[in-house]
Each structure stands twice: as C-alpha cells, then as structure tokens.
Scaffold this motif. Sequence first.
Motif, mmCIF file in Angstrom:
data_model
loop_
_atom_site.group_PDB
_atom_site.id
_atom_site.type_symbol
_atom_site.label_atom_id
_atom_site.label_comp_id
_atom_site.label_asym_id
_atom_site.label_seq_id
_atom_site.Cartn_x
_atom_site.Cartn_y
_atom_site.Cartn_z
ATOM 1 N N SER A 19 0.831 -1.197 0.000
ATOM 2 C CA SER A 19 0.000 0.000 0.000
ATOM 3 C C SER A 19 0.870 1.253 0.000
ATOM 4 O O SER A 19 0.608 2.224 -0.701
ATOM 5 C CB SER A 19 -0.898 -0.020 1.240
ATOM 6 N N PHE A 236 1.234 10.727 2.365
ATOM 7 C CA PHE A 236 0.721 10.065 1.166
ATOM 8 C C PHE A 236 1.476 8.769 0.938
ATOM 9 O O PHE A 236 0.909 7.731 0.648
ATOM 10 C CB PHE A 236 0.877 10.998 -0.041
ATOM 11 N N SER A 237 2.795 8.863 1.096
ATOM 12 C CA SER A 237 3.610 7.716 0.788
ATOM 13 C C SER A 237 3.417 6.593 1.810
ATOM 14 O O SER A 237 3.413 5.419 1.450
ATOM 15 C CB SER A 237 5.068 8.153 0.719
ATOM 16 N N SER A 239 0.741 6.044 3.274
ATOM 17 C CA SER A 239 -0.700 5.724 3.237
ATOM 18 C C SER A 239 -1.375 5.989 4.576
ATOM 19 O O SER A 239 -2.311 5.297 4.947
ATOM 20 C CB SER A 239 -0.959 4.257 2.860
ATOM 21 N N VAL A 244 -6.416 3.387 5.715
ATOM 22 C CA VAL A 244 -5.957 2.133 5.118
ATOM 23 C C VAL A 244 -5.207 1.274 6.137
ATOM 24 O O VAL A 244 -5.478 0.082 6.305
ATOM 25 C CB VAL A 244 -5.027 2.444 3.921
ATOM 26 N N SER A 342 -1.538 -0.299 -4.035
ATOM 27 C CA SER A 342 -1.944 0.922 -3.332
ATOM 28 C C SER A 342 -3.416 1.179 -3.618
ATOM 29 O O SER A 342 -4.181 1.552 -2.725
ATOM 30 C CB SER A 342 -1.142 2.129 -3.823
ATOM 31 N N SER A 345 -5.639 -1.143 -1.648
ATOM 32 C CA SER A 345 -5.631 -0.870 -0.201
ATOM 33 C C SER A 345 -6.555 0.305 0.123
ATOM 34 O O SER A 345 -7.237 0.315 1.152
ATOM 35 C CB SER A 345 -4.219 -0.570 0.286
ATOM 36 N N LEU A 346 -6.592 1.287 -0.789
ATOM 37 C CA LEU A 346 -7.483 2.433 -0.578
ATOM 38 C C LEU A 346 -8.939 1.980 -0.509
ATOM 39 O O LEU A 346 -9.731 2.455 0.299
ATOM 40 C CB LEU A 346 -7.314 3.433 -1.721
#
Length: 632
Positions: A19, A236-237, A239, A244, A342, A345-346
Amino acid sequence: MAREKWSSRIAFIVAAIGSAIGFGNIWRFPNLAFKHGGGAFFIPYILALFIIGIPILILEITIGQFYQTGDAGAFGFINKRFRGIGLASVLTSFMVTSYYSVLLAWVLRMFVYSCQGSDGRWANVAPSEGFQWFLSTVTGLEDSLTPSRIVGPNVGALAIVWVVIFLCIGIGIKWTGRIAYFTVGLPVLLLFVLLIRAVTLDGSSEGIKQYIGEWDVSVLSDQPEVWSEAVSQVFFSLSVTFGVMTAYSSYNKRNSPVFSNSLIIAFSNSLYSIIAGFAVFGTVGYLAQKENVSLDDKEFRKLIGGPALVFGAYPVALSTLPGGGHWERLLFVALFLLGIDSGFSLVEGFVTVLHDTYLFQNAKRWMITAVVSLFGFLVGLIYCTDTGLIFLDSADFYINFMMLLVGLFECFSVGWIYGIEGQIQKLGVFPVIGYMIATFASVALASGLWFGSESNEVRNGFLGLIILYLVLMAGVLWWCRQKKNSGVIEMTWKELLTELLMGNMLQFRRELVGVVRYIPLLWFFLIRHLVPQLLLILFANLAASENEKGTGSKFGHYLSYPTGYQAFGISIFGCTCFVIAVGLLFPKCYSCFSINTIEDEENTEEDENVRDLGNVEQGDGIGQAFSRNVHV
Ligand code: PHE
C-alpha cells in the motif's frame, strides 16, 4: 463469527508495504527532492518521517489492531464524537482511489502502446514530444481547459482496473495477502533491474548529483512550504490518514508487535523511494547528456517533473537503449504493479469500515466491494474527460489539506480526547480544558502571526506563543492551587502535573501494554505534545503559501487553474470538513456506523462478556472496558 485474519504477520507487513509503495515513491518523491534543493530535501523529509509520519503510522496500526475494526469504528471507540474523523479519512481515500485508478488506467494504456512494434512506441521521439503525445493521445488534453468529451479508451482501461481491484480484495483478506506478495515482490526486483541499468548509463552521475549531491539548504527558509510538502509526501507515501493502515491492521492478531511492524513498513517504504530516485535521475542524467541539454535548463526541468517524468521522459530515455521496447514494457509493468496494491488498499479501507457496521454486517464482502468499485468507477469518469489531468492535479493538490487536517484530528483525538473523562473526574473541567486551550490557542495565534501577514513576523509569533501560553497556564495553575488548598484536589503537585500533562496517555499506555506489545513512552509523548501542534502550524503554512505566479495563496489559486477546478478541489476538501463537523456536533448522525460486535477469536471463553459490550454505545469508555475483557 470470528474476524477474518491475515494468514501471517508477514502477509500483513507485505500488504502494508504494498500500500505504501506506489506512484508516490517513483515520481513524487524524487521530483520533490529535485525541485527543493537536491539532497537538502532529505532534511525536512527525514524529520517529517520520524517526528510525524512514523508516530501517526503507529497510531493507526495500534487502534486498528487494538479495537479490531476500521477507522470509523476505531475512532468511535475513542469518542463517539470523533467517529467523523474515521469517516472523513475513508472518504478521502475514496476520492484518492477515484483518481489513482485513472492513473493506473493510463499506465495500462501506455503498456499497450509500448507493445506496438518491436522497438517500442517511443523510439526516435524527443522527450518533449513524448509527453505531448501522452497528453493529447492518452489523456485527451488539448489547448482548451474546458472539458468537452469523455475519452473512450480511458473508460475501457478504467473498467479493467476496477475489475482487477475488485478481484484483489473482493474475495477476502487472506487472498489479498497472497496477491500482495506478488505485487510487492516483482516491482522490487524490477526496480533493481532499472537501477542497475540507470547507473551504468553515460551521464547518469550528473543526474544523480542533481538529485542528491547538491545541498542547497537555503530552500528550507526561502521556500517554507517545503516543510508542509515534506509532511504531505510522508503521509501520502506511508498511506496514513486514509484509514488504510487501520483497516489492514484490524485483521491482525491483537498481540502482533505494532512498533516493529510499523518501523519495518516505514523503512522499507523510504528505502524504496530513495533507491527509486537513483534509478529515475540516473536515467534523466543520461537523457540530458544525450539531448545535449543542461539539467538546469528550465524547459528540460519541466519534462522531468510529475507525470511528465514517467509518461514522457522516462520511457523516451529507455527507448534509446538497446532492446528499448522491452525496457519500456518493463517500466509500465513495474508501474502497474506498484500502483495496483496501493489502489486496492485504498478501497479496502472503505470496505472494512462499511462491512463492520450494523448497516452492512450481513452483506457479503464481495457485494460491498462490487458496489464500492462501481461507485469508484463512476466517479473516476470525471478524470476520463479530456481535461481529466487538470481535475486530477487539482484534486491531488487539495488532498494535501485533508491529509494534514485528518492527521491533526487523529492525533488530537488520541492525544487529547482519549481518557479525558478520567482527567476531568480527577482534576475538574477547568484545568483540563484550560490546558488544552492554552496549548492550541497559543499555537494558532503564532501560526496566524507567522503566516497570516506579509512580513512573516517570526519574532512576534514566538512572543505571542510564549506570552499567551504563560498567561493561560498561570490561570490554570492558579485554579489548581485554589482547589488544592481547599482540599478538593487531594494530590501532590507532582501527581497533579503528571495527570494534567500526560494522565490520559499513561492510561492509554496501561490499556495497550500486554495487548499490542511494546510501544515506547516517547510515542505517547509525541502524539500529545508535538505532532498535533506541528500539524496545526503546517496546515496554516500550507494554506498561506503563495502560488507559483504570486497572484494569491495556493488555496483557491492553485497553479492559476480556472475557477471551476479550484471549486472542484475545494469542494472535496469541504466535504471532509463537513463530515468531521457533523460528527463533532451531532454524533448521533453516525450511530449507524458503529461497529456490530466486538470480539476476538483468542477470547472465546469471554465471548459472552465481550459481545455484551457490543451493545453499549461506543465512546463511553468502552475502549477501556473492552481491553479489560480481552486477555491475549
Ligand atoms: N502510498 C501510495 C503511494 O505512494 C498511495 C496511497 C495513498 C495508497 C493513500 C493508499 C493510501 O503511491
């Protein structure tokens, strides 16, 4: 029914790394480093990672695992008025998925193009033409910024992406874990291949020098927004602030080691970003040499920022190598695999929250996933219009505000609201609330002075902070002294101050110990005394930062895009604020999102007890009661 679990601790870690590692690592991170003074960007990045990013990652993984539910339920346990934060975070994640999936759709189309002809699509194409071609052919963007049509092939590609997402998470978390081994493992291998190729190219050292070798530290004071950009990048990186990590960790055993899991996830993610930077800028250095331009050239720099890099300069550079077509294909396969885990996972964050509620407790997981996927696809159509890229860029920018806001509220609820009833019982309302106001009002005043005025009043900001804090704290302590003298509070000063400063956090620590294993005391301290305050300052900093042309603040004038795009981005941000505010003011509105039952498979003999608790309204100290009933 016992909650589904990952097949092993490793499966959780790998899925969480999947993610975290995504487009953010390969184009956002190196690009930021390049834009902000080369290696100097590492200073805010590392600070943001250790002081803010990792603590919030630990927070999310802890509450997901401890309460065994997604974001809305977990924050509901902390306090029912804060359920809106969990909802806001999954809403944010839904908005990100709707455009993240379109990025994946573009990657898919680029892959298909790269398969045409044995030399690949970009042979003998100049870098600027490469990106221009991507803009007009793939995204459909022409000169006008008014959306006028839907780009058909993007809709088709988007549908395929959503089917893949559905298949990856619709079946169950065990299956998702298995898929993650593949979607994480292969891009890591591919990255090393791209890296070795990059560093053995002529001119690569120049690119790498620009990326990491030149430390222009003046940007740290000349461009203050670099600090909030570093934090946004870290969020952001990693997550975090999207619900999440909470969702993923809610499928862990309750006694999985949170602290070491979080460190492994965070370090792997950063390592990947840093290594990706070498691969990207090694290749860029080679391209500059081949094109005979300097890396400082303004026009050339435009071609290596953001989407222009992966959809233009990078494939063009690879196409010039022997066997170019294969390199292009490899790049897009790597990008797709990087992005897809990713992406799912969102969606998982959203699905977990829905599946855990009274409302959807009996619905099949695959059905919820299917409906969410359908919605995601429909919302994604906005980004399939010919100006989709501009919509996407606007949404992506305004998401920064949401991340900072959600992060702030997450820390505030755990650091300041958790256990507040107990503190009030011991000390009274006035000192507890007074201390909270003293802390946040002085930070807000200082931020106003720092960023609100033209002249950047650094000194006045600090003065304001200290004076207001001291005055309010003097009031709080004076009040405590009166109560102590009159015998209402029977504590020594040491006990009183410990309770006021850290009482609820120490309580939280006692609840967690023995359940989620070791978490250092420093973490509890940071979540209360540093992270929310810093996020408030950074939020003000970002809101006040000037746009590129100096025509106003970025908020509302981002890149001087037409008003419609600003309104689009601001309304997304407005939704988040609205969802949080409704929860704070009218918590009953979200009672349908309270979780159905609380139980744990390792707790069978106490199931009755625990199930009883499921009927109690969350947020009334039930978190404490819950943990007392579960011995792991
Ligand atoms: N971390 C992913 C990336 O770097 C994006 C992402 C954000 C994934 C939020 C999940 C949640 O690209």
